[in-house]
Motif scaffolding. Sequence first.
Motif, PDB file in Angstrom:
ATOM      1  N   PRO A  34       0.833  -1.208   0.000  1.00  0.00           N
ATOM      2  CA  PRO A  34       0.000   0.000   0.000  1.00  0.00           C
ATOM      3  C   PRO A  34       0.869   1.260   0.000  1.00  0.00           C
ATOM      4  N   ARG A  49      -5.639   1.230  -2.910  1.00  0.00           N
ATOM      5  CA  ARG A  49      -5.594   0.526  -1.611  1.00  0.00           C
ATOM      6  C   ARG A  49      -5.581  -0.983  -1.823  1.00  0.00           C
ATOM      7  N   PRO A  51      -7.095  -4.718  -0.153  1.00  0.00           N
ATOM      8  CA  PRO A  51      -6.885  -5.645  -1.249  1.00  0.00           C
ATOM      9  C   PRO A  51      -7.705  -5.295  -2.492  1.00  0.00           C
ATOM     10  N   SER A  63     -12.181  -4.904   0.398  1.00  0.00           N
ATOM     11  CA  SER A  63     -12.434  -6.174   1.091  1.00  0.00           C
ATOM     12  C   SER A  63     -13.926  -6.481   1.224  1.00  0.00           C
TER      13      SER A  63
HETATM   14  N1  LIG Z   1     -12.212  -0.104   2.718  1.00  0.00           N
HETATM   15  C1  LIG Z   1     -10.996  -0.699   2.224  1.00  0.00           C
HETATM   16  C2  LIG Z   1      -9.832  -0.264   3.105  1.00  0.00           C
HETATM   17  C3  LIG Z   1      -8.520  -0.755   2.531  1.00  0.00           C
HETATM   18  C4  LIG Z   1      -7.328  -0.018   3.119  1.00  0.00           C
HETATM   19  O1  LIG Z   1      -7.442   1.082   3.679  1.00  0.00           O
HETATM   20  N2  LIG Z   1      -6.151  -0.648   2.991  1.00  0.00           N
HETATM   21  C5  LIG Z   1      -4.944   0.006   3.428  1.00  0.00           C
HETATM   22  C6  LIG Z   1      -3.912  -1.008   3.874  1.00  0.00           C
HETATM   23  S1  LIG Z   1      -4.369  -1.834   5.334  1.00  0.00           S
HETATM   24  C7  LIG Z   1      -4.338   0.753   2.275  1.00  0.00           C
HETATM   25  O2  LIG Z   1      -4.266   0.240   1.177  1.00  0.00           O
HETATM   26  N3  LIG Z   1      -3.894   1.985   2.516  1.00  0.00           N
HETATM   27  C8  LIG Z   1      -3.212   2.752   1.536  1.00  0.00           C
HETATM   28  C9  LIG Z   1      -3.912   4.022   1.192  1.00  0.00           C
HETATM   29  O3  LIG Z   1      -4.925   4.368   1.842  1.00  0.00           O
HETATM   30  O4  LIG Z   1      -3.448   4.686   0.274  1.00  0.00           O
HETATM   31  C10 LIG Z   1     -11.144  -2.214   2.197  1.00  0.00           C
HETATM   32  O5  LIG Z   1     -11.914  -2.741   2.998  1.00  0.00           O
HETATM   33  O6  LIG Z   1     -10.522  -2.869   1.352  1.00  0.00           O
END
Ligand SMILES: N[C@@H](CCC(=O)N[C@@H](CS)C(=O)NCC(=O)O)C(=O)O
Length: 215
Positions: A34, A49, A51, A63
Motif C-alpha cells: 500500500p 488501496r 486488497p 475487502s
Molecule cells: N475499505 C478498504 C480499506 C482498505 C485499506 O485502507 N487498505 C490500506 C492497507 S491496510 C491501504 O491500502 N492503505 C493505503 C492508502 O490508503 O493509500 C477495504 O476494505 O478494502
Amino acid sequence: MPTLYGTLGSPFVRKAIVALTEKGIKYDHEQVLPFGPNPEYRKIHPLGRIPAYRDGDRVLPDSSVILAYLERTHPEPPLYPSDPYEYARALWYEEFGDGGLAPVTGAKIFFARVVGPRFMNLQPDEAAIKKTLDEEVPPLFDYLEQEIGDQQFLVANRFTIADIGVATQFVNFQLAGCSIDVKRWPRLAAYVERIHNRPSFKAVIEKERAIFKPA
Ligand SMILES: N[C@@H](CCC(=O)N[C@@H](CS)C(=O)NCC(=O)O)C(=O)O
C-alpha cells in the motif's frame, strides 16, 4: 485461478484471505504494497488501496466488496446470516471493524509502531500511542465486551462476516505488541482468542507473526 492483490499485515487483505480459506477457494496471491502502489495497480483499484481481487476478467477493489462477491460465487459455507436483521447487524459489525477499530488499532497503533518504523523510517511516537490506548481504545473494547456477552459469535450463533471484520483488527493490535486486558474485557479477550484459533485465521496469523516478529 483467481488472484488476490495485497500484502500480509493488512487487516483488510486478511479479511479476504480468511473468507477465501473458509470457502475453500484456491487463489494466487500477488504482492502489492500500500501507499504508492504502481500505476498499473490503480487500474484494478482506483484508490490504490489493498486488497483487490481478480476473477478471470472481473476485477474488484475493497475487502467488503470482495467478500460480498465470494458469498455469491461460493455460497457454502455461508458467511452472512440469512435473516434480514441479523444480516444487517453482521454488516454493522464489519463496519465497526473497518471504520471504528481500524483507524485506531490499525492506523494509530499498528501503523505507528510497526509499519512506519520498519518500512518508512519513521519513529514511533510512544506517547501518542499510549494516549490512544488510554483514551480511544477503551470505549471501543467496552462496546464489544457488552455486545459479545455470553455468545460464541457476534451474530446468528455462527461464524460470519461480523467475526471476520472485528477479529481481523485484533491481529494488528497484537502484532503491534498490545494485548487485551483480560481482567477488564474478559469476554472480548476470550472471543478474540476463540476466533483467532479458527484454522482460517490461525494459518494467516502464523505467517504474519513470522514476518512481523520483533527484531
Ligand atoms: N475499505 C478498504 C480499506 C482498505 C485499506 O485502507 N487498505 C490500506 C492497507 S491496510 C491501504 O491500502 N492503505 C493505503 C492508502 O490508503 O493509500 C477495504 O476494505 O478494502
